[in-house]
Design a protein around this motif. Structure first.
Motif, PDB file in Angstrom:
ATOM      1  N   GLY A  20       0.787  -1.232   0.000  1.00 47.30           N
ATOM      2  CA  GLY A  20       0.000   0.000   0.000  1.00 47.30           C
ATOM      3  C   GLY A  20       0.810   1.268   0.000  1.00 47.30           C
ATOM      4  N   TYR A 123      -2.272  10.267  -1.711  1.00 54.28           N
ATOM      5  CA  TYR A 123      -1.660   9.583  -0.561  1.00 54.28           C
ATOM      6  C   TYR A 123      -2.313  10.123   0.697  1.00 54.28           C
ATOM      7  CZ  TYR A 123       2.103   7.574   2.338  1.00 54.28           C
ATOM      8  OH  TYR A 123       2.834   6.870   3.263  1.00 54.28           O
ATOM      9  N   GLU A 125      -3.744   8.032   3.330  1.00 50.41           N
ATOM     10  CA  GLU A 125      -3.903   7.095   4.418  1.00 50.41           C
ATOM     11  C   GLU A 125      -3.747   7.820   5.751  1.00 50.41           C
ATOM     12  OE1 GLU A 125      -2.239   6.655   1.732  1.00 50.41           O
ATOM     13  OE2 GLU A 125      -2.972   4.786   0.831  1.00 50.41           O
TER      14      GLU A 125
END
Length: 228
Positions: A20, A123, A125
């Motif tokens: 990931g 990005y 997360e």
């Protein structure tokens, strides 16, 4: 003046990598560029690395290939940079490029405050690097956000370009790592003053279509960032 237009070229992106993690890719795509035409006839392709409120002589010395000259010739503006010559047609506050793309004049950027937590659109997360800007003029760099947005060029105190070659790995992690302190955002420049004495400067601006103090997007070092 400061003008923004769309250019087309090879740009870095990111996709899903191992476990990931982001994996850098590149592709031909349109991207927003901001160029500067100075009253003295000098021209800068792209904003100075540390913004307009920084030491421009330093930028010329370090990024000389991005600097050139411009002149008005009737209803045309002609720029010269190294071996490159580019011509724009003047249409009021709009410059029409040779590729028939409009470059629009941006307003002067006064000192502003921004509220929000910003990360890369690709990005996001929970543990991704983020920059927190607050209305009281304080900031927080989470998970080495600034290191990902820039380089030692953006570290003004200590002088990253001079010092980086002499740092141990531990010193580099410290000086280029996360922090918090106070910020100013003006004249297309984000200046960050860390509590430990570090000073960072980045080219930065809020796109003119956004509303303060909580814009959805913020541009730092040509990276378009999105508010959580």
């Amino acid at each position: 003046g400061v003008y923004q237009g769309l250019e087309r070229g090879l740009r870095a992106g990111a996709g899903a990598g191992y476990a990931g993690a982001p994996q850098l890719t590149s592709s031909i795509q349109d991207y927003a560029e901001v160029d500067v035409f100075f009253p003295d006839g000098s021209y800068r392709r792209g904003l100075p690395v540390r913004g307009l409120a920084s030491d421009l002589n330093w930028d010329k010395a370090k990024q000389g290939s991005a600097w050139g000259t411009w002149e008005l010739d009737g209803d045309r503006i002609v720029t010269r940079r190294q071996s490159y010559v580019t011509t724009y047609r003047v249409r009021g506050d709009v410059l029409q490029s040779e590729r028939d793309r409009p470059w629009r004049k941006l307003p002067p950027m006064a000192s502003v405050r921004v509220e929000g937590t910003f990360a890369r659109p690709d990005y996001r997360e929970p543990g991704a690097p983020r920059l927190v800007l607050r209305a009281d003029g304080t900031y927080e760099d989470r998970n080495d956000f600034l290191h990902g947005m820039g380089t030692a060029f953006n570290l003004v105190v200590p002088d990253g370009i001079t010092e980086v070659a002499h740092w141990s790995d531990a010193e580099a992690r410290h000086w280029m790592g996360s922090g918090r302190g106070t910020y100013t955002l003006e004249a297309y420049t984000l200046t960050l003053r860390d509590r430990d004495g570090r000073v960072w400067q980045f080219s930065a601006y809020v796109p003119p279509t956004e509303t303060l103090p909580r814009p959805r997007y913020l541009v730092i070092n040509e990276h378009m960032l999105m508010r959580d």
